[in-house]
Design an enzyme around this catalytic site. Structure first.
Site, PDB file in Angstrom:
ATOM      1  N   ARG A  40      -4.411  31.618 -11.911  1.00  0.00           N
ATOM      2  CA  ARG A  40      -3.888  32.824 -12.525  1.00  0.00           C
ATOM      3  C   ARG A  40      -5.035  33.714 -13.006  1.00  0.00           C
ATOM      4  O   ARG A  40      -4.760  34.597 -14.033  1.00  0.00           O
ATOM      5  CB  ARG A  40      -2.647  32.919 -13.609  1.00  0.00           C
ATOM      6  CG  ARG A  40      -1.499  32.457 -12.738  1.00  0.00           C
ATOM      7  CD  ARG A  40      -0.390  32.312 -13.832  1.00  0.00           C
ATOM      8  NE  ARG A  40       0.319  33.611 -13.912  1.00  0.00           N
ATOM      9  CZ  ARG A  40       0.445  34.443 -14.664  1.00  0.00           C
ATOM     10  NH1 ARG A  40      -0.395  34.380 -15.931  1.00  0.00           N
ATOM     11  NH2 ARG A  40       0.962  35.581 -14.522  1.00  0.00           N
ATOM     12  N   ASP A  57       4.090  41.272 -21.819  1.00  0.00           N
ATOM     13  CA  ASP A  57       2.758  41.311 -21.322  1.00  0.00           C
ATOM     14  C   ASP A  57       2.204  42.778 -21.262  1.00  0.00           C
ATOM     15  O   ASP A  57       2.980  43.610 -20.646  1.00  0.00           O
ATOM     16  CB  ASP A  57       2.479  40.769 -20.066  1.00  0.00           C
ATOM     17  CG  ASP A  57       0.988  39.991 -19.808  1.00  0.00           C
ATOM     18  OD1 ASP A  57       0.187  40.437 -20.624  1.00  0.00           O
ATOM     19  OD2 ASP A  57       0.834  39.409 -19.178  1.00  0.00           O
ATOM     20  N   LYS A  59       7.834  35.555 -28.209  1.00  0.00           N
ATOM     21  CA  LYS A  59       8.031  34.921 -26.962  1.00  0.00           C
ATOM     22  C   LYS A  59       6.792  34.286 -26.902  1.00  0.00           C
ATOM     23  O   LYS A  59       5.675  34.883 -26.634  1.00  0.00           O
ATOM     24  CB  LYS A  59       8.599  35.838 -25.772  1.00  0.00           C
ATOM     25  CG  LYS A  59       8.670  34.866 -24.500  1.00  0.00           C
ATOM     26  CD  LYS A  59       9.333  35.901 -23.195  1.00  0.00           C
ATOM     27  CE  LYS A  59       9.446  34.961 -22.195  1.00  0.00           C
ATOM     28  NZ  LYS A  59      10.070  35.830 -20.787  1.00  0.00           N
ATOM     29  N   TRP A  60       6.636  32.955 -26.690  1.00  0.00           N
ATOM     30  CA  TRP A  60       5.282  32.208 -26.466  1.00  0.00           C
ATOM     31  C   TRP A  60       5.276  31.804 -25.024  1.00  0.00           C
ATOM     32  O   TRP A  60       6.111  30.991 -24.664  1.00  0.00           O
ATOM     33  CB  TRP A  60       5.374  31.145 -27.475  1.00  0.00           C
ATOM     34  CG  TRP A  60       4.104  30.005 -27.308  1.00  0.00           C
ATOM     35  CD1 TRP A  60       3.537  29.512 -26.395  1.00  0.00           C
ATOM     36  CD2 TRP A  60       3.356  29.630 -28.354  1.00  0.00           C
ATOM     37  NE1 TRP A  60       2.689  28.641 -26.553  1.00  0.00           N
ATOM     38  CE2 TRP A  60       2.442  28.861 -28.009  1.00  0.00           C
ATOM     39  CE3 TRP A  60       3.258  29.663 -29.916  1.00  0.00           C
ATOM     40  CZ2 TRP A  60       1.455  28.000 -28.957  1.00  0.00           C
ATOM     41  CZ3 TRP A  60       2.528  29.095 -30.746  1.00  0.00           C
ATOM     42  CH2 TRP A  60       1.758  28.300 -29.963  1.00  0.00           C
ATOM     43  N   ASP A  61       4.356  32.375 -24.441  1.00  0.00           N
ATOM     44  CA  ASP A  61       4.338  31.926 -23.025  1.00  0.00           C
ATOM     45  C   ASP A  61       2.991  30.857 -22.750  1.00  0.00           C
ATOM     46  O   ASP A  61       2.114  30.830 -23.477  1.00  0.00           O
ATOM     47  CB  ASP A  61       4.297  33.101 -21.957  1.00  0.00           C
ATOM     48  CG  ASP A  61       4.818  33.119 -20.698  1.00  0.00           C
ATOM     49  OD1 ASP A  61       5.077  31.868 -20.237  1.00  0.00           O
ATOM     50  OD2 ASP A  61       5.132  34.110 -20.040  1.00  0.00           O
ATOM     51  N   ASP A  99      11.964  32.035 -14.713  1.00  0.00           N
ATOM     52  CA  ASP A  99      11.736  33.505 -14.105  1.00  0.00           C
ATOM     53  C   ASP A  99      12.698  33.997 -13.242  1.00  0.00           C
ATOM     54  O   ASP A  99      12.810  35.127 -13.135  1.00  0.00           O
ATOM     55  CB  ASP A  99      10.241  33.386 -13.537  1.00  0.00           C
ATOM     56  CG  ASP A  99       9.255  33.402 -14.603  1.00  0.00           C
ATOM     57  OD1 ASP A  99       9.516  33.563 -15.815  1.00  0.00           O
ATOM     58  OD2 ASP A  99       7.928  33.220 -14.337  1.00  0.00           O
TER      59      ASP A  99
END
Length: 721
Positions: free
Chosen positions: A432, A356, A465-467, A537
């Site tokens: 968020r 990110d 990486k698909w979050d 995480d």
């Protein structure tokens, strides 16, 4: 594999070690009669009388129905509930026809276990005279003990109907003591096993978050009270779905009913005359050799028949990667990233992943989601420039994205505020500091796809990486009328599947790793597209013992995103020995999540033997059979496990944690499983090598290390002499 006895009206589906049986009774009701050890080929009728012959009126409430519906005096939880135009919510489903077909069925728009020429499928059609047709689909794979189930519901009437409930499968068990195992948790503590005897009534886990979530996984086990890792009966169930789900075990005088499928909350799907609805697939495994054998059958089935190629092949190497997140978070520029890449190259890592913070204006979690263009302040030459410089260092390049999210402070939101899920005339909930895009709308999927294509075509990106970092809220789509808002949750999941389908078909060699705030969307629906999922995480070795143990009840280690990280751990503050952290990471996909620029050359050199070990034995780790030797206790103080090749020629053994240490001068031993007792193995721990027979290893075992106050962590490699 699938046989039909026309005279007795019995269907028998058999895998190498199990059988699943149904029959139609004199009134045309489809009854579930058996799921357990393989039956003789003579196909005996395993139906049990479940109601007194003197009181036929109570039969519907006691019969083991294969796909129950309301309104027929069966008052247990139901699999399907249609609401007809007159307000009736009932269906009396009776047998109409069946067909046995070669190969594996498919489901439109939904992931499922894949086509296989050696598989066989069965379709049984049931119908309700008021206008509902139910096609029950079954598939049997001959190389593993997997049976899959799905349903296609069709409106055969002249007026629209509404589906209020659509379950994937139902299993009815005769009265007996059973226990329920689910894997539950929280963020940074996902998939902790919980086991308890069934009590009277309904016991349900599920999610109404729009994703499965951290709290519960769409999987469960029913087992007999005496079931352990190596003995006892276990019935495992998985849902191939990535949205709202419900899994219910109902215990009553008739026995136990296990039901799994789409959660009925805010689900209302309108079917016009002639229209059909495909229900997500469910997968089942039965074991009479305990939880370990159940897990191994699921692992084999997922590896062979769910993961996409080339990643389904254990021989296909997975790159050892370093992710920039815990090294940099949002604070970096190009030079900082290149320093990290150079340190990674010194450790012989394969792939550099930029997490990110790379896109325009993204310096915290409050902006820019949806604007997938590189930030020139951080990357003056954009992604192509950074990618080339990383490639010149000798590493492949990977990238993080969060395609389903949109920030209120973003160009995309300013241009398309209607693309976010929001309820009219109410304040939109930001979790968020972000909203969720309405993926139930094709134009939204198309818009994000265009952005992803531009990014992926700009430079050679080998890994994505698909979050997905929040639950769905404000679930209302501006594209649907009020009467069809009950379709939004499911249409959203179909939109996610469509985008991942396009992604994996357009870039077949791209390694896709799914993530959802850690492990909140760890399910077979995601594994159909991405061969690995970020497990949690929480990368702390001690916490990972429980997380990866619970995950491994259903999913193979090659699917678990697992990284070696720094200490004190950023999530827990725990300090674990390097070898313990390595053992937990090596069990999964193996990567690094730390600032290697702070490592000395000696410390970097200390990482390379583990990376070399992973490369040498990666095929074994990705394709071997898992045997759990010591399960983690409530305090996560110790665990041990091993992976054995199918031919039993080689094995890797891992032991981690203080609970394994001896006391009072006693040296404990670790008894192994899954080996060939009649041959000898060389056993090496990287420093010492000895030769032991398989018999000795499976009776006396290996001595565990650990002096007083020392956490014993050990990795062994075994090879037949």
């Amino acid at each position: 594999m699938i046989r039909y006895d026309a005279a007795a009206k019995i269907f028998t589906l058999s895998t190498p070690h199990t059988s699943y049986q149904m029959k139609t009774d004199a009134d045309g009701r489809l009854l579930h009669t058996w799921y357990g050890r393989r039956l003789p080929d003579s196909c005996p009728d395993m139906a049990e009388p479940r109601a007194p012959h003197t009181d036929p009126g109570c039969w519907p409430d006691l019969l083991p129905l294969e796909y129950p519906a309301p309104g027929t005096a069966d008052n247990r939880c139901c699999a399907v509930c249609p609401e007809y135009a007159d307000g009736t919510e009932a269906a009396d489903l009776r047998y109409a026809s069946h067909k046995i077909l070669p190969g594996k069925y498919s489901l439109p728009g939904l992931p499922a276990f894949r086509q296989d020429a050696n598989a066989e499928s069965l379709c049984i059609t049931l119908w309700d005279a008021a206008g509902l047709q139910v096609e029950l689909w079954y598939a049997v794979y001959p190389d593993c003990d997997l049976i899959t189930r799905a349903a296609v519901l069709t409106n055969t009437g002249s007026a629209p109907l509404i589906l209020r409930r659509a379950a994937s499968a139902c299993l009815d068990f005769s009265p007996r003591p059973l226990e329920l195992i689910t894997t539950d948790g929280v963020w940074a503590g996902e998939r902790t096993p919980h086991r308890a005897p069934l009590r009277p009534g309904e016991q349900t886990i599920g999610s109404v978050r729009g994703i499965p979530g951290h709290a519960h996984n769409p999987a469960a086990i029913l087992c007999t009270p005496d079931t352990t890792e190596t003995q006892g009966e276990a019935w495992g169930a998985l849902l191939v779905y990535s949205g709202n789900f419900a899994l219910t075990a109902e215990s009553c005088e008739a026995g136990t009913r296990l039901l799994l499928g789409i959660h009925p909350y805010h689900f209302a799907w309108t079917l016009a005359p002639g229209q059909s609805f495909a229900v997500p697939e469910a997968a089942f495994v039965y074991s009479r050799q305990g939880l370990g054998e159940m897990s191994r059958q699921f692992h084999t089935a997922i590896r062979r028949h769910l993961l996409r190629r080339p990643w389904a092949d254990p021989q296909t190497p997975r790159p050892v990667l370093i992710n920039s997140w815990e090294a940099c978070y949002f604070t970096f520029d190009e030079q900082r990233l290149l320093q990290l890449a150079r340190a990674a190259k010194q450790a012989d890592i394969d792939l550099f992943v930029l997490d990110d913070g790379w896109f325009q204006g993204r310096n915290d979690d409050g902006t820019s989601l949806g604007d997938w263009v590189a930030d020139p302040a951080k990357l003056p030459d954009g992604l192509p420039g950074l990618c080339k410089k990383v490639n010149d260092i000798g590493l492949d390049f990977g990238l993080w994205v969060e395609p389903e999210a949109i920030s209120p402070d973003s160009d995309l939101y300013r241009t398309h505020p209607d693309w976010a899920l929001k309820i009219p005339h109410r304040e939109t909930v930001a979790i968020r500091r972000q909203y969720t895009l309405d993926f139930s709308r094709p134009e939204v999927v198309d818009g994000i796809w265009a952005q992803l294509q531009a990014v992926l075509n700009s430079c050679p990106i080998r890994y994505l990486k698909w979050d997905m970092n929040r639950s769905l809220a404000n679930v209302y789509s501006a594209a649907l009328p009020a009467a069809r808002q009950g379709e939004v949750y499911h249409r959203y999941v179909l939109g996610v599947y469509e985008l991942q389908r396009r992604l994996t078909e357009a870039y077949p060699d791209l390694l896709l790793e799914n993530c959802a705030g850690g492990g909140a969307r760890y399910d077979c629906g995601m594994l159909y597209f991405s061969p690995q999922i970020w497990c949690s995480d929480n990368t702390d070795a001690r916490a990972r013992m429980s997380i990866q143990y619970g995950t491994g009840l259903f999913y193979p280690g090659c699917t678990m995103g697992a990284h070696f990280s720094t200490v004190p751990n950023h999530c827990t503050g725990h300090i674990s020995a390097p070898q313990a952290r390595m053992a937990m990471a090596l069990f999964g996909t193996f990567g690094f999540e730390l600032d290697l620029t702070a490592y000395t050359q000696k410390e970097l050199d200390g990482l390379t033997p583990f990376i070399a070990w992973y490369r040498a034995h990666g095929a074994l780790l990705r394709g071997g059979d898992l045997y759990r030797l010591v399960n983690p206790d409530a305090a996560n103080l110790g665990a041990a496990w091993m992976t054995v090749s199918h031919d039993k020629v080689e094995a890797a053994v891992f032991a981690v944690g203080t609970a394994l240490a001896g006391s009072g001068g006693h040296c404990p031993r670790l008894v192994l499983q899954g080996l060939n007792e009649s041959v000898a193995y060389t056993v090496t721990d990287g420093e010492n090598t000895e030769t032991c027979s398989g018999f000795v290893l499976q009776t006396l075992g290996l001595p565990l290390p650990g002096d007083y106050g020392e956490a014993p962590s050990k990795i062994w490699y075994l090879k037949q002499v």
